[in-house]
Design an enzyme around this catalytic site. Structure first.
Site, PDB file in Angstrom:
ATOM      1  N   CYS A 337       0.834  -1.218   0.000  1.00  0.00           N
ATOM      2  CA  CYS A 337       0.000   0.000   0.000  1.00  0.00           C
ATOM      3  C   CYS A 337       0.860   1.256   0.000  1.00  0.00           C
ATOM      4  CB  CYS A 337      -0.995  -0.007   1.143  1.00  0.00           C
ATOM      5  SG  CYS A 337      -0.325  -0.480   2.730  1.00  0.00           S
TER       6      CYS A 337
HETATM    7  O1  LIG Z   1       2.537  -5.376   1.588  1.00  0.00           O
HETATM    8  C1  LIG Z   1       2.239  -5.290   2.788  1.00  0.00           C
HETATM    9  O2  LIG Z   1       3.050  -5.122   3.693  1.00  0.00           O
HETATM   10  C2  LIG Z   1       0.799  -5.421   3.176  1.00  0.00           C
HETATM   11  C3  LIG Z   1      -0.118  -4.665   2.294  1.00  0.00           C
HETATM   12 SE1  LIG Z   1      -0.010  -2.782   2.540  1.00  0.00          SE
END
Ligand SMILES: O=C(O)CC[SeH]
Ligand SMILES: Cc1ncc(COP(=O)(O)O)c(C=O)c1O
Length: 394
Positions: A337
């Site tokens: 994210c």
């Molecule tokens: O990739 C990650 O650490 C989790 C999804 Se923001």
């Protein structure tokens, strides 16, 4: 062919999980609240999955509330804590003799390395003047939040402490059980409102043993797509609405005992339950041993067995550049994210004391049950060739 090493971002579904989802789509399409066979089949699947999820986290079926995912579960905890404080504040105003500390604003304590689905709602509450928030910085020696720093941050109006069980970028495991033990002792001595305890276990489930009762938390966030289940989540609550407050963010048809209404997503719940029942995630996987600059090795801290955050040092070896030049490795430089962060060094690593130029070269390699020794060897060779190429052309 590419080798996936970004299991902390998300994990693939096994055939038997896809089959459980497909069967639920085909045979249990009814509304679980409907009193005929199609509804009854759906209700039975949901009930069985709830039991399997509860067993995986050491809770009881009635402690499990299904949500759309980890983000919803984390937001539900923070909103509940604020509402819990407000309800007690109104009670104290009505009862002049009641000194439960619920004066002013609710105070939340969390760490400075939480996932955005804890960090941003906390910042939002703070910015809107709805809560005071202390973001306790992790130690730059251990990359862990220090228990004493959490205790020192407690105020009379503290109503929630939320510390993730394992960090998604470094893999560092936080001292949640010790924090809970200390706060439970504090709660016994406090006249003020009980401090609620939450851990976001998204990155720990499926990688290390997680038992909500042993940890001593009131709430524990479950994220299916981190341990080979589909995109659905759940919140463990120790006696929801009884021992532990739970205030709904949504209002509607009464599902999930009114804690999270909305017609249930039977197929995704079936998939989550299947993974929890079969322990699909418990196959061995390999930890990368190649020695470079480890950003997630802290002598006195435990880390997840699948996560390896490393930097290959060199002025032309920024993580994004290395990954985009690799011919086989599929991984990330940090949280998915944050992938639009324009290649800025991860604030999580900087918060853990990793120097800027080292953090800028970080690669987050997170292996999973599909990873083989041959994959690891191939990735190491891919990285070696890529580094050699990048150093030659620059
Ligand atoms: O990739 C990650 O650490 C989790 C999804 Se923001
Ligand atoms: C530590 C952590 N917490 C929460 C979340 C959010 O879960 P979801 O993607 O299901 O909203 C994630 C991953 O996405 C995560 O890594």
């Amino acid at each position: 062919n590419r080798i996936y090493m970004d299991y902390n971002a998300t994990t693939p579904l096994e055939p038997e999980v896809i089959q459980a989802i497909t069967e639920a789509l085909r045979d249990a399409w009814g509304n679980p609240s409907s009193n005929y066979i199609a509804g009854a089949k759906a209700k039975a699947i949901i009930s069985r999955s709830r039991e399997n999820v509860a067993r995986m986290v050491g809770g009881k079926a009635e402690d499990i509330i299904f949500t759309s995912g980890g983000t919803e579960a984390n937001n539900l905890v923070l909103q509940t804590a604020v509402e819990y404080f407000r309800r007690n504040q109104r009670a104290a105003e009505r009862d002049e003799g009641n000194h439960n500390g619920c004066t002013g604003l609710p105070h939340i304590i969390t760490s400075n390395v939480e996932h955005d689905s804890v960090k941003l709602p906390a910042e939002h509450l703070q910015r809107d003047g709805k809560a005071e928030v202390t973001f306790v910085p992790v130690s730059k020696v251990t990359a862990c939040v220090e228990v004493e720093d959490i205790i020192a941050a407690v105020r009379p109006n503290t109503c929630l402490i939320s510390v993730m069980l394992a960090n998604n970028e470094t893999g560092v495991i936080m001292p949640v059980q010790e924090i809970c033990q200390r706060i439970k002792s504090l709660n016994k001595q406090r006249e003020q409102l009980r401090i609620l305890l939450h851990t976001d276990a998204a990155q720990a489930l499926g990688k290390i043993r997680v038992d909500a009762c042993e940890l001593g938390v009131d709430y524990l966030t479950i994220v299916g797509h981190k341990f080979y289940a589909p995109r659905i989540g759940a919140l463990y609550v120790n006696g929801p609405g009884a021992r532990t407050p739970l205030c709904p963010m949504l209002f509607g048809g009464g599902q999930e005992r009114n804690f999270r209404p909305g017609t249930e997503n039977t197929p995704m719940i079936a998939g989550l339950g299947k993974v929890c029942a079969t322990g699909i995630f418990t196959r061995n996987f390999y930890l990368l041993t190649d020695k470079i600059h480890f950003n997630s090795h802290y002598p006195s801290s435990d880390i997840l067995p699948n996560t390896c955050n490393v930097s290959i040092l060199g002025p032309t070896l920024q993580g994004w550049r290395v990954l985009s030049s690799c011919t086989r490795l599929l991984a990330s430089v940090g949280a998915a994210c944050h992938s639009d962060s324009e290649n800025r060094p991860s604030h999580i690593l900087l918060s853990c004391g990793v120097p800027t130029e080292v953090a800028g070269n970080a690669l987050r390699l997170s292996v999973g049950r599909g990873t083989t020794k041959e994959d690891v060897d191939a990735v190491v060779e891919d990285l070696r060739k890529t580094v050699q190429l990048l150093e030659e052309i620059n």
